[in-house]
Design a protein around this motif. Sequence first.
Motif, PDB file in Angstrom:
ATOM      1  N   VAL A  94       0.853  -1.185   0.000  1.00 29.75           N
ATOM      2  CA  VAL A  94       0.000   0.000   0.000  1.00 29.75           C
ATOM      3  C   VAL A  94       0.891   1.237   0.000  1.00 29.75           C
ATOM      4  O   VAL A  94       1.806   1.359   0.821  1.00 29.75           O
ATOM      5  CB  VAL A  94      -0.930  -0.003   1.236  1.00 29.75           C
ATOM      6  N   ASP A  95       0.643   2.144  -0.958  1.00 25.25           N
ATOM      7  CA  ASP A  95       1.413   3.384  -1.065  1.00 25.25           C
ATOM      8  C   ASP A  95       0.521   4.548  -0.656  1.00 25.25           C
ATOM      9  O   ASP A  95      -0.279   5.041  -1.449  1.00 25.25           O
ATOM     10  CB  ASP A  95       1.930   3.571  -2.492  1.00 25.25           C
ATOM     11  N   LYS A  96       0.637   4.978   0.584  1.00 22.00           N
ATOM     12  CA  LYS A  96      -0.169   6.090   1.085  1.00 22.00           C
ATOM     13  C   LYS A  96       0.094   7.363   0.296  1.00 22.00           C
ATOM     14  O   LYS A  96      -0.797   8.186   0.112  1.00 22.00           O
ATOM     15  CB  LYS A  96       0.129   6.343   2.567  1.00 22.00           C
ATOM     16  N   PHE A  97       1.326   7.523  -0.171  1.00 29.80           N
ATOM     17  CA  PHE A  97       1.705   8.755  -0.856  1.00 29.80           C
ATOM     18  C   PHE A  97       1.087   8.863  -2.242  1.00 29.80           C
ATOM     19  O   PHE A  97       1.022   9.954  -2.804  1.00 29.80           O
ATOM     20  CB  PHE A  97       3.227   8.877  -0.896  1.00 29.80           C
ATOM     21  N   ALA A  98       0.600   7.759  -2.800  1.00 30.53           N
ATOM     22  CA  ALA A  98      -0.114   7.806  -4.076  1.00 30.53           C
ATOM     23  C   ALA A  98      -1.499   8.427  -3.877  1.00 30.53           C
ATOM     24  O   ALA A  98      -2.120   8.875  -4.842  1.00 30.53           O
ATOM     25  CB  ALA A  98      -0.248   6.404  -4.659  1.00 30.53           C
ATOM     26  N   ARG A  99      -1.974   8.482  -2.627  1.00 32.08           N
ATOM     27  CA  ARG A  99      -3.302   9.015  -2.328  1.00 32.08           C
ATOM     28  C   ARG A  99      -3.242  10.335  -1.566  1.00 32.08           C
ATOM     29  O   ARG A  99      -4.253  10.802  -1.048  1.00 32.08           O
ATOM     30  CB  ARG A  99      -4.096   7.974  -1.534  1.00 32.08           C
ATOM     31  N   ALA A 100      -2.064  10.936  -1.494  1.00 32.05           N
ATOM     32  CA  ALA A 100      -1.893  12.226  -0.812  1.00 32.05           C
ATOM     33  C   ALA A 100      -0.997  13.118  -1.663  1.00 32.05           C
ATOM     34  O   ALA A 100      -0.092  12.630  -2.342  1.00 32.05           O
ATOM     35  CB  ALA A 100      -1.269  12.013   0.565  1.00 32.05           C
ATOM     36  N   GLU A 101      -1.266  14.407  -1.606  1.00 33.91           N
ATOM     37  CA  GLU A 101      -0.402  15.347  -2.315  1.00 33.91           C
ATOM     38  C   GLU A 101       0.801  15.666  -1.431  1.00 33.91           C
ATOM     39  O   GLU A 101       0.649  15.951  -0.250  1.00 33.91           O
ATOM     40  CB  GLU A 101      -1.174  16.619  -2.658  1.00 33.91           C
ATOM     41  N   TRP A 102       1.989  15.592  -2.036  1.00 36.19           N
ATOM     42  CA  TRP A 102       3.200  15.836  -1.272  1.00 36.19           C
ATOM     43  C   TRP A 102       4.297  16.338  -2.200  1.00 36.19           C
ATOM     44  O   TRP A 102       4.206  16.235  -3.425  1.00 36.19           O
ATOM     45  CB  TRP A 102       3.646  14.573  -0.531  1.00 36.19           C
TER      46      TRP A 102
END
Length: 174
Positions: A94-102
């Motif tokens: 699971v890649d949390k950063f694919a679902r958050a802007e950063w």
Amino acid sequence: MSMEPFLDRLDHPVYVVTAGAGGERAGCLVGFAAQCSIRPARFMVWLSKVNRTYRVARSAPRLAVHLLGRDQHALAELFGGETGDDVDEDGRCVDKFARAEWTPGPSGVPVLDGVPAWFVGQVEGHVDAGDHVGFLLAPIASGSDGRGGGTGGVGGEPLRLSDVSHIAAGHPVD
């Protein structure tokens, strides 16, 4: 000896801590964190030993600490209720950063966009305290989304422990 009568009265802010090391990114919601020195400025963040973020952070030279606003429940749920140790339907972590802007910060540490305030800290040391390890951070960069307000530039009320008590942790302590 129980501390519950004392601890039950606390309602401190929660934070998202992010790390990057060895080509990996990780981040989690934390409730154990505080300023611990004025001069020099220092902040301590406590990460659970069972958390993937802890494993990445052990080799990271820097960590980012993000203060969330009261309206950022979805971000808290993403970083508090999901874990990069789980795999998706395609067998990928699971890649949390694919679902958050950063945005990449100093040394590539992920800095979340749109949070009221954040800072990146150089890891100066570690303290093993049982099921959590403290990371002593010396600030090297900081920012704010400009929400302003009369709270020292942070803007508005921070998301607090009572606001996220319903989130089932991605990695329970027990």
